[in-house]
Motif scaffolding. Structure first.
Motif, mmCIF file in Angstrom:
data_model
loop_
_atom_site.group_PDB
_atom_site.id
_atom_site.type_symbol
_atom_site.label_atom_id
_atom_site.label_comp_id
_atom_site.label_asym_id
_atom_site.label_seq_id
_atom_site.Cartn_x
_atom_site.Cartn_y
_atom_site.Cartn_z
ATOM 1 N N LEU A 107 0.651 -1.034 -0.068
ATOM 2 C CA LEU A 107 0.006 -0.054 -0.094
ATOM 3 C C LEU A 107 0.975 1.226 -0.033
ATOM 4 O O LEU A 107 0.538 2.219 -0.639
ATOM 5 N N ARG A 108 1.792 1.275 0.794
ATOM 6 C CA ARG A 108 2.525 2.628 0.973
ATOM 7 C C ARG A 108 3.348 2.380 -0.263
ATOM 8 O O ARG A 108 3.943 3.458 -0.873
ATOM 9 N N LEU A 109 3.974 1.542 -0.921
ATOM 10 C CA LEU A 109 4.699 1.619 -2.021
ATOM 11 C C LEU A 109 4.106 1.988 -3.402
ATOM 12 O O LEU A 109 4.584 2.781 -4.119
ATOM 13 N N ARG A 110 2.584 1.720 -3.401
ATOM 14 C CA ARG A 110 1.845 2.235 -4.588
ATOM 15 C C ARG A 110 1.870 3.625 -4.351
ATOM 16 O O ARG A 110 2.066 4.391 -5.308
ATOM 17 N N SER A 111 1.820 4.124 -3.250
ATOM 18 C CA SER A 111 1.868 5.750 -2.981
ATOM 19 C C SER A 111 3.052 6.307 -3.636
ATOM 20 O O SER A 111 3.001 7.226 -4.508
ATOM 21 N N VAL A 112 4.223 5.715 -3.225
ATOM 22 C CA VAL A 112 5.238 6.377 -3.522
ATOM 23 C C VAL A 112 5.896 6.331 -5.094
ATOM 24 O O VAL A 112 6.327 7.105 -5.630
ATOM 25 N N LEU A 113 5.556 5.059 -5.435
ATOM 26 C CA LEU A 113 5.465 5.004 -7.066
ATOM 27 C C LEU A 113 4.723 5.613 -7.835
ATOM 28 O O LEU A 113 5.267 6.158 -8.799
ATOM 29 N N ALA A 114 3.717 5.921 -7.540
ATOM 30 C CA ALA A 114 2.549 6.894 -8.104
ATOM 31 C C ALA A 114 3.206 8.178 -8.196
ATOM 32 O O ALA A 114 3.320 8.900 -9.152
ATOM 33 N N GLU A 115 3.744 8.684 -7.139
ATOM 34 C CA GLU A 115 4.375 9.965 -6.939
ATOM 35 C C GLU A 115 5.500 10.159 -7.676
ATOM 36 O O GLU A 115 5.696 11.403 -8.620
ATOM 37 N N ILE A 116 6.424 9.151 -7.913
ATOM 38 C CA ILE A 116 7.634 9.106 -8.698
ATOM 39 C C ILE A 116 7.454 9.224 -10.122
ATOM 40 O O ILE A 116 7.860 9.973 -11.032
ATOM 41 N N GLN A 117 6.187 8.482 -10.463
ATOM 42 C CA GLN A 117 5.596 8.528 -11.820
ATOM 43 C C GLN A 117 5.350 9.885 -12.210
ATOM 44 O O GLN A 117 5.736 10.383 -13.371
ATOM 45 N N ARG A 118 4.531 10.482 -11.236
ATOM 46 C CA ARG A 118 3.834 11.860 -11.551
ATOM 47 C C ARG A 118 5.114 12.692 -12.038
ATOM 48 O O ARG A 118 5.017 13.811 -12.685
ATOM 49 N N GLU A 119 6.144 12.972 -10.947
ATOM 50 C CA GLU A 119 7.262 13.793 -11.048
ATOM 51 C C GLU A 119 8.275 13.679 -11.955
ATOM 52 O O GLU A 119 8.875 14.512 -12.244
ATOM 53 N N HIS A 120 8.441 12.206 -12.240
ATOM 54 C CA HIS A 120 9.590 12.003 -13.473
ATOM 55 C C HIS A 120 8.827 11.009 -14.652
ATOM 56 O O HIS A 120 9.332 9.895 -14.615
ATOM 57 N N PRO A 121 7.701 11.703 -15.293
ATOM 58 C CA PRO A 121 7.136 10.752 -16.208
ATOM 59 C C PRO A 121 8.107 10.390 -17.355
ATOM 60 O O PRO A 121 8.066 9.288 -17.928
ATOM 61 N N ASP A 122 9.308 11.128 -17.494
ATOM 62 C CA ASP A 122 10.259 10.708 -18.811
ATOM 63 C C ASP A 122 11.805 10.171 -18.142
ATOM 64 O O ASP A 122 12.643 10.063 -18.589
ATOM 65 N N GLY A 123 11.820 10.049 -16.530
ATOM 66 C CA GLY A 123 12.892 9.761 -16.016
ATOM 67 C C GLY A 123 13.528 8.454 -15.976
ATOM 68 O O GLY A 123 12.728 7.439 -16.468
ATOM 69 N N ARG A 124 14.928 8.147 -15.548
ATOM 70 C CA ARG A 124 15.275 7.021 -15.320
ATOM 71 C C ARG A 124 15.570 6.974 -13.933
ATOM 72 O O ARG A 124 16.430 7.636 -13.296
ATOM 73 N N VAL A 125 14.897 6.126 -13.362
ATOM 74 C CA VAL A 125 14.759 6.417 -11.671
ATOM 75 C C VAL A 125 15.206 5.057 -10.979
ATOM 76 O O VAL A 125 15.092 3.861 -11.435
ATOM 77 N N LEU A 126 16.217 5.349 -10.187
ATOM 78 C CA LEU A 126 16.800 4.182 -9.645
ATOM 79 C C LEU A 126 16.393 4.262 -7.984
ATOM 80 O O LEU A 126 16.311 5.337 -7.444
ATOM 81 N N VAL A 127 15.985 3.328 -7.301
ATOM 82 C CA VAL A 127 15.633 3.103 -6.099
ATOM 83 C C VAL A 127 16.344 2.111 -5.231
ATOM 84 O O VAL A 127 16.679 1.093 -5.777
ATOM 85 N N VAL A 128 17.151 2.579 -4.374
ATOM 86 C CA VAL A 128 17.798 1.736 -3.331
ATOM 87 C C VAL A 128 17.094 1.428 -2.106
ATOM 88 O O VAL A 128 16.651 2.222 -1.244
ATOM 89 N N ALA A 129 17.029 0.204 -1.758
ATOM 90 C CA ALA A 129 16.100 -0.269 -0.813
ATOM 91 C C ALA A 129 16.240 -1.481 -0.014
ATOM 92 O O ALA A 129 17.370 -1.975 0.008
ATOM 93 N N HIS A 130 15.251 -2.577 -0.054
ATOM 94 C CA HIS A 130 15.187 -3.654 0.766
ATOM 95 C C HIS A 130 14.772 -4.856 0.060
ATOM 96 O O HIS A 130 13.885 -4.568 -1.062
ATOM 97 N N ASP A 131 14.904 -6.004 0.366
ATOM 98 C CA ASP A 131 14.421 -6.997 -0.445
ATOM 99 C C ASP A 131 12.974 -7.320 -0.609
ATOM 100 O O ASP A 131 12.526 -7.482 -1.692
ATOM 101 N N ALA A 132 12.099 -6.886 0.441
ATOM 102 C CA ALA A 132 10.801 -6.918 0.690
ATOM 103 C C ALA A 132 10.200 -5.628 -0.534
ATOM 104 O O ALA A 132 9.140 -5.898 -1.257
ATOM 105 N N VAL A 133 10.836 -4.776 -0.509
ATOM 106 C CA VAL A 133 10.545 -3.610 -1.333
ATOM 107 C C VAL A 133 10.750 -4.008 -2.749
ATOM 108 O O VAL A 133 9.780 -3.693 -3.909
#
Length: 228
Positions: free
Chosen positions: A145-171
Motif C-alpha cells: 500500500l505505501r509502495l503504491r503511493s510512492v511509486l505513483a508519486e515518482i511517476q508523476r514527478e518523473h514521467p520521462d525519468g530514469r529512476v533508481l531506487v535503493v531499498a530492501h528485499d521486500a520492497v
C-alpha cells in the motif's frame, strides 16, 4: 518513466548476524540496534562500490536521472557509496521505501517466534505470508500500500525519468508485484528466490508500460569476485 530500477542494499551487519543465528540455531539475532540503524558490513560497502561501477559504466544518456532511497542506514549507505561513481547524483530519501516492520517479532528467528510467540506462529500459518501482520508490525499487503503511493508519486514527478531506487528485499519483490500486476500466488512464488544484496532489478518502458528487463542481476558482483 523511461526505466525504473530497484537495487537492494549491500550486505548489512544484520544479514551477517542473521546467518550466524541460523547456523547456531539461535532464537534471536545478536544485533543490538534498531532496524533503521543497521549499517553495511565491509563486504556490503564493497558491493555498493561494485554497483556504482556498473551504473557508471552505462552510457551517459542511459544512466539514472534521479535516485530515491530508503532512509534506513544500510540503504542510505549503499546509495551514497554507489553514487560516488556518478558525480554524487543527489538522493531523495522517502520513509515509504523502508523495510517491512516486524514489530514485536523483530530480530527473532522462526525458531524464536515459535518458542516465544507460538500463537503468532500459528496465526501466520493460517493467515499466510502476504496478509499476516505481526503485533506492532506490517503485513506484506501493508508495505504494498505505501509502495503504491510512492511509486505513483515518482511517476508523476518523473514521467520521462530514469529512476533508481535503493531499498530492501521486500520492497524489490513487492515492486514486482505492483508493476507487473502479479497475483498473491505469483508473488509468493517469486519471493521464494532470495533477492541478493546489491542486486539490480530493472523495468524499461515498452508500448507505454514498464516491462521487466532483468531481475536480481549480480553481474557487477561477479566481475568484482564478491558474494551475492
Amino acid at each position: 518513466m523511461e526505466w525504473l530500477a530497484m537495487a537492494r542494499h549491500g550486505e548489512s551487519v544484520g544479514n551477517v548476524a542473521w546467518r550466524e543465528a541460523e547456523t547456531q540455531r539461535l532464537e534471536e539475532i545478536d544485533i543490538g540496534l534498531r532496524d533503521p540503524d543497521v549499517p553495511l558490513s565491509e563486504t556490503g560497502r564493497r558491493q555498493a562500490e561494485a554497483l556504482g561501477r556498473r551504473l557508471a559504466a552505462m552510457p551517459p544518456d542511459e544512466r539514472p536521472t534521479v535516485v530515491y532511497s530508503s532512509p534506513y542506514v544500510r540503504a542510505a549507505e549503499t546509495a551514497r557509496i554507489a553514487l560516488a561513481e556518478l558525480d554524487d547524483l543527489p538522493v531523495r530519501y522517502d520513509e515509504r521505501l523502508r523495510d517491512r516492520e516486524n514489530g514485536a517479532l523483530y530480530a527473532l528467528t522462526w525458531r524464536g517466534i515459535t518458542a516465544r510467540f507460538p500463537e503468532e506462529a500459528a496465526r501466520k500459518r493460517l493467515t499466510g505470508k502476504f496478509y499476516y501482520r505481526p503485533p506492532g508490525g506490517e503485513s506484506w499487503a501493508d508495505v504494498a500500500l505505501r509502495l503504491r503511493s510512492v511509486l505513483a508519486e515518482i511517476q508523476r514527478e518523473h514521467p520521462d525519468g530514469r529512476v533508481l531506487v535503493v531499498a530492501h528485499d521486500a520492497v524489490v519483490v513487492l515492486t514486482r508485484y505492483i508493476v507487473e500486476r502479479l497475483s498473491e500466488k505469483e508473488l509468493l512464488e517469486i519471493e521464494r528466490t532470495l533477492v541478493p544484496n546489491a542486486s539490480l532489478t530493472l523495468w524499461a518502458r515498452k508500448d507505454g508500460e514498464l516491462r521487466l528487463v532483468t531481475s536480481n542481476s549480480t553481474e557487477h558482483l561477479d566481475a568484482a569476485d564478491l558474494p551475492a
